[in-house]
Design an enzyme around this catalytic site. Structure first.
Site, PDB file in Angstrom:
ATOM      1  N   CYS A  12      54.001  -5.355   1.078  1.00 25.58           N
ATOM      2  CA  CYS A  12      54.978  -6.313   0.545  1.00 25.58           C
ATOM      3  C   CYS A  12      54.591  -6.714  -0.885  1.00 25.58           C
ATOM      4  O   CYS A  12      55.476  -6.906  -1.734  1.00 25.58           O
ATOM      5  CB  CYS A  12      55.081  -7.539   1.440  1.00 25.58           C
ATOM      6  N   ASN A  91      51.368   6.428  11.673  1.00 27.16           N
ATOM      7  CA  ASN A  91      50.331   5.820  12.500  1.00 27.16           C
ATOM      8  C   ASN A  91      50.857   4.491  13.036  1.00 27.16           C
ATOM      9  O   ASN A  91      51.473   3.717  12.291  1.00 27.16           O
ATOM     10  CB  ASN A  91      49.061   5.597  11.681  1.00 27.16           C
ATOM     11  N   HIS A 104      55.316   2.463   7.588  1.00 30.35           N
ATOM     12  CA  HIS A 104      55.394   3.439   6.502  1.00 30.35           C
ATOM     13  C   HIS A 104      55.260   4.839   7.076  1.00 30.35           C
ATOM     14  O   HIS A 104      54.625   5.052   8.104  1.00 30.35           O
ATOM     15  CB  HIS A 104      54.309   3.190   5.453  1.00 30.35           C
TER      16      HIS A 104
HETATM   17  P1  5GP Z   1      47.868   3.820   7.703  1.00 30.76           P
HETATM   18  O1  5GP Z   1      46.464   4.107   8.140  1.00 30.76           O
HETATM   19  O2  5GP Z   1      48.193   2.346   7.840  1.00 30.76           O
HETATM   20  O3  5GP Z   1      48.883   4.706   8.349  1.00 30.76           O
HETATM   21  O4  5GP Z   1      47.943   4.223   6.186  1.00 30.76           O
HETATM   22  C1  5GP Z   1      47.674   3.340   5.157  1.00 30.76           C
HETATM   23  C2  5GP Z   1      47.518   4.170   3.905  1.00 30.76           C
HETATM   24  O5  5GP Z   1      47.609   3.302   2.807  1.00 30.76           O
HETATM   25  C3  5GP Z   1      46.187   4.906   3.814  1.00 30.76           C
HETATM   26  O6  5GP Z   1      46.417   6.300   3.722  1.00 30.76           O
HETATM   27  C4  5GP Z   1      45.543   4.332   2.560  1.00 30.76           C
HETATM   28  O7  5GP Z   1      44.872   5.316   1.790  1.00 30.76           O
HETATM   29  C5  5GP Z   1      46.721   3.741   1.807  1.00 30.76           C
HETATM   30  N1  5GP Z   1      46.394   2.575   1.006  1.00 30.76           N
HETATM   31  C6  5GP Z   1      45.592   1.528   1.366  1.00 30.76           C
HETATM   32  N2  5GP Z   1      45.541   0.610   0.381  1.00 30.76           N
HETATM   33  C7  5GP Z   1      46.338   1.098  -0.622  1.00 30.76           C
HETATM   34  C8  5GP Z   1      46.686   0.589  -1.917  1.00 30.76           C
HETATM   35  O8  5GP Z   1      46.266  -0.499  -2.345  1.00 30.76           O
HETATM   36  N3  5GP Z   1      47.524   1.355  -2.665  1.00 30.76           N
HETATM   37  C9  5GP Z   1      48.012   2.546  -2.226  1.00 30.76           C
HETATM   38  N4  5GP Z   1      48.836   3.221  -3.045  1.00 30.76           N
HETATM   39  N5  5GP Z   1      47.710   3.052  -0.997  1.00 30.76           N
HETATM   40  C10 5GP Z   1      46.873   2.331  -0.224  1.00 30.76           C
HETATM   41 ZN    ZN Z   2      54.997  -6.134   4.501  1.00 25.45          ZN
END
Ligand code: 5GP
Ligand code: ZN
Length: 116
Positions: A12, A91, A104
Site C-alpha cells: 500500500c 503465495n 500479489h
Molecule cells: P511473497 O513472498 O509475499 O509472495 O512475495 C513478496 C515479494 O516481495 C518477494 O519476492 C520480495 O522479494 C518482494 N519485496 C519485498 N519487499 C520489497 C520492496 O520493498 N520492494 C519490492 N519491489 N519488492 C519487495
Molecule cells: Zn496493502
C-alpha cells in the site's frame, strides 16, 4: 475486517508512493513493479490497488479483479517477449510462503531460479 487496510502495509505504501519502487505499469486498479529480489530475468509483481490480504481473503466479489490480473500478467509476459513460457506464482499465507500480506501475483520469466 480481514481486508481492512493496515497502516503498515508495504505494498500500500508503494501504491501511495511513500516508498519507492521500479514501477513499470499503473492504472486505476493495478500497479506493477519489479521485485526487489528477482528470482528470474524478469520478476514482476502484479498488485491490485485494493488492499486484499491474500488469495484466501477473496470471494465472488473479486472475480473480475482476479481475472483482470491474470490477463494483465499474460500481456506483460507477451510484451516482454516471454510468450514462449513464464511462471505465475501466488503465495498464500505463511504456510504458502507469503511474506507481504497484500495480494500479489508473481510473474517470472527467463532463467528461473528456485522459488522457495
Ligand atoms: P511473497 O513472498 O509475499 O509472495 O512475495 C513478496 C515479494 O516481495 C518477494 O519476492 C520480495 O522479494 C518482494 N519485496 C519485498 N519487499 C520489497 C520492496 O520493498 N520492494 C519490492 N519491489 N519488492 C519487495
Ligand atoms: Zn496493502
Amino acid at each position: 475486517m480481514a481486508n481492512a487496510k493496515p497502516d503498515n502495509c508495504l505494498f500500500c505504501k508503494i501504491i501511495d508512493k511513500t516508498i519507492p519502487a521500479d514501477i513499470i505499469f499503473e492504472d486505476n486498479e493495478f500497479i506493477v513493479f519489479k521485485d526487489i529480489n528477482p528470482k528470474a530475468s524478469m520478476h514482476l509483481l502484479i498488485v491490485p490497488k485494493l488492499h486484499i490480504t491474500s488469495l484466501a481473503h477473496t470471494d465472488d466479489s473479486h472475480a473480475e479483479l482476479l481475472g483482470k490480473a491474470l490477463i494483465k500478467l499474460n500481456k506483460l509476459a507477451s510484451d516482454n517477449n516471454y510468450s514462449n513460457g513464464f511462471r505465475t506464482v501466488i503465495n498464500t499465507g505463511r504456510g504458502g510462503g507469503q511474506e507481504i500480506d497484500h495480494l500479489h501475483l508473481h510473474l517470472l520469466a527467463g532463467n528461473l531460479r528456485t522459488f522457495g
